[in-house]
Design an enzyme around this catalytic site. Sequence first.
Site, PDB file in Angstrom:
ATOM      1  CG  HIS A   5     -52.140 -18.769 -31.651  1.00 17.80           C
ATOM      2  ND1 HIS A   5     -52.199 -20.129 -31.427  1.00 17.80           N
ATOM      3  CD2 HIS A   5     -52.278 -18.187 -30.435  1.00 17.80           C
ATOM      4  CE1 HIS A   5     -52.359 -20.344 -30.130  1.00 17.80           C
ATOM      5  NE2 HIS A   5     -52.403 -19.183 -29.507  1.00 17.80           N
ATOM      6  CG  HIS A  61     -55.456 -15.877 -26.898  1.00 14.58           C
ATOM      7  ND1 HIS A  61     -56.249 -16.919 -26.474  1.00 14.58           N
ATOM      8  CD2 HIS A  61     -54.297 -16.427 -27.330  1.00 14.58           C
ATOM      9  CE1 HIS A  61     -55.577 -18.063 -26.622  1.00 14.58           C
ATOM     10  NE2 HIS A  61     -54.391 -17.791 -27.142  1.00 14.58           N
ATOM     11  CD  GLU A  83     -48.810 -32.174 -25.536  1.00 18.25           C
ATOM     12  OE1 GLU A  83     -48.398 -31.298 -26.318  1.00 18.25           O
ATOM     13  OE2 GLU A  83     -49.447 -31.918 -24.515  1.00 18.25           O
ATOM     14  CG  HIS A 124     -47.895 -22.182 -28.512  1.00 17.43           C
ATOM     15  ND1 HIS A 124     -47.339 -20.940 -28.657  1.00 17.43           N
ATOM     16  CD2 HIS A 124     -49.084 -22.000 -27.871  1.00 17.43           C
ATOM     17  CE1 HIS A 124     -48.147 -20.041 -28.091  1.00 17.43           C
ATOM     18  NE2 HIS A 124     -49.208 -20.661 -27.629  1.00 17.43           N
ATOM     19  CG  ASP A 179     -50.217 -16.685 -27.539  1.00 22.03           C
ATOM     20  OD1 ASP A 179     -51.405 -16.963 -27.796  1.00 22.03           O
ATOM     21  OD2 ASP A 179     -49.524 -17.340 -26.746  1.00 22.03           O
ATOM     22  CG  HIS A 201     -53.618 -23.128 -27.010  1.00 24.68           C
ATOM     23  ND1 HIS A 201     -54.749 -22.643 -27.596  1.00 24.68           N
ATOM     24  CD2 HIS A 201     -52.804 -22.056 -26.809  1.00 24.68           C
ATOM     25  CE1 HIS A 201     -54.628 -21.328 -27.745  1.00 24.68           C
ATOM     26  NE2 HIS A 201     -53.465 -20.959 -27.279  1.00 24.68           N
TER      27      HIS A 201
END
Length: 355
Positions: free
Chosen positions: A20, A22, A221, A233, A291, A218
Site C-alpha cells: 500500500h 501511492h 465498511e 487501513h 502509504d 480504502h
Amino acid sequence: MALILLFSIICLSHPQIELHVHLDGAIRVQTILDVARRRGISLPADTVEEMTQIIIVQKPASLTEFLGKFAEYMHVVAGDREAIKRIAYEFVEDKAKEGVIYVEVRYSPHFLANTQVDPIPWNQEEGDISPDEVVHLVNEGLKEGERAFNIKARSILCCMRHKPNWSMEVVELCKKYHQEGVVAIDLAGDESLNSEACPGHRKAYEEAVRCGIHRTVHAGEAVEVLKAERVGHGYRTLEDQGLYKKLLAQNMHFEVCPISSKLTGACDPDFTKHPVITFRKDKANYSLNTDDPLIFNSTLHLDYCTAQKYMGFTEEEFKRVNINSAQSCFLPDKEKKDLLNKLYEAYGMVQSTAF
Ligand SMILES: [Zn+2]
C-alpha cells in the site's frame, strides 16, 4: 551503540514486501524541482529543504488537509510524459534501496492526465496525455526500474471517491493493461465522503469481479459492498466487532500504514494504542506500509522501527507480516509461490535443496 546496531539489524536485515503505497505520494522532492524548472513552472521554494517543509505533514492533520498537500506539486508532474515515467522509475529505485523485493504501487491515472479527463485536474491547461497514456508511461517506468534494480513492481489503479464517473474507465484500464503489470483496482480519496455505494464505483467493482481483476478498497465498511479482497487501513472495522470478527474469520488482509495513520488523524496519535496491536494479538492477516512517504517524510524502515519501538513487534512478527503480505499480494499463483520461496529462504525457513 550496541542497541542502535541491534535495532537497525532487526529493522533492516530482511527483504520486505509493500502493498500500500501511492505513486503520487512517493515522488522525490528533487524531481519535483527539476521538472518544474524544465517546464518553467514556478514553485514557492527552490531548494529540496524548503520545498520539503511545504509538502510534508508534521503533526496529525485531518484527511482533507492531508489531501490538500498533493496540490502543492501534482501540477508539476501531471501532463508531462518524461516526468510521469521518471517518477515511476525512481520509485522502484527507492524501494529497492529500502530492501523491498516486491511492491504494489497505486495511483489515479486521471490525476496525472491532462486530456480526456473531466475536469482536467490541478488547474492544468488541456494537453494531450490521456489517463490511458498515463498507465502506459507508468508501466514503462516501472519496467525499466525492475530491470535496473532487480525487484518486482506491479501497479493498482485507483478510482477516486469524489469522481464516480471515472471509475468505469479505471476498470477498463485495469483490463487493458492486465498483462502489463496492472494487477488490481482500488478506491481512494476523502473518506468523509460516504460514496462507496455510488453506482459508478459499484459498477466498476462488479466489472472487476466479472473479469477477474483483484480488488482492494480504502474503507473497511465497504469490503462487502465492493467485494474487496484486501482493505486499505481498516482500523475502523475494530469499532464494529461483528464485522471485525467476520473479516478475521475470512482471513481478510489489512494494509496497515502506521505513520500515515497518525499523521492523517486516522488513529490515536499514541502509537502504543494503535489498532495494529490488536491485529497482531489476534494474528490477523496484515502488511506494514508507508502509504505516502513523500508527504510523511518517512520510509518503510521508519514504519517498521515504529512498530518495533512502540507496538511490541519482534523479528518473528516481521517475518509473519511479510509472509502474509506475499500470500495476499495480487500476483498470479506461480509468481506468488516464487516470491514466498524467496522470503522463506531469506528468513532461514527452508533447508537448502541443493545436494
Ligand atoms: Zn492509501
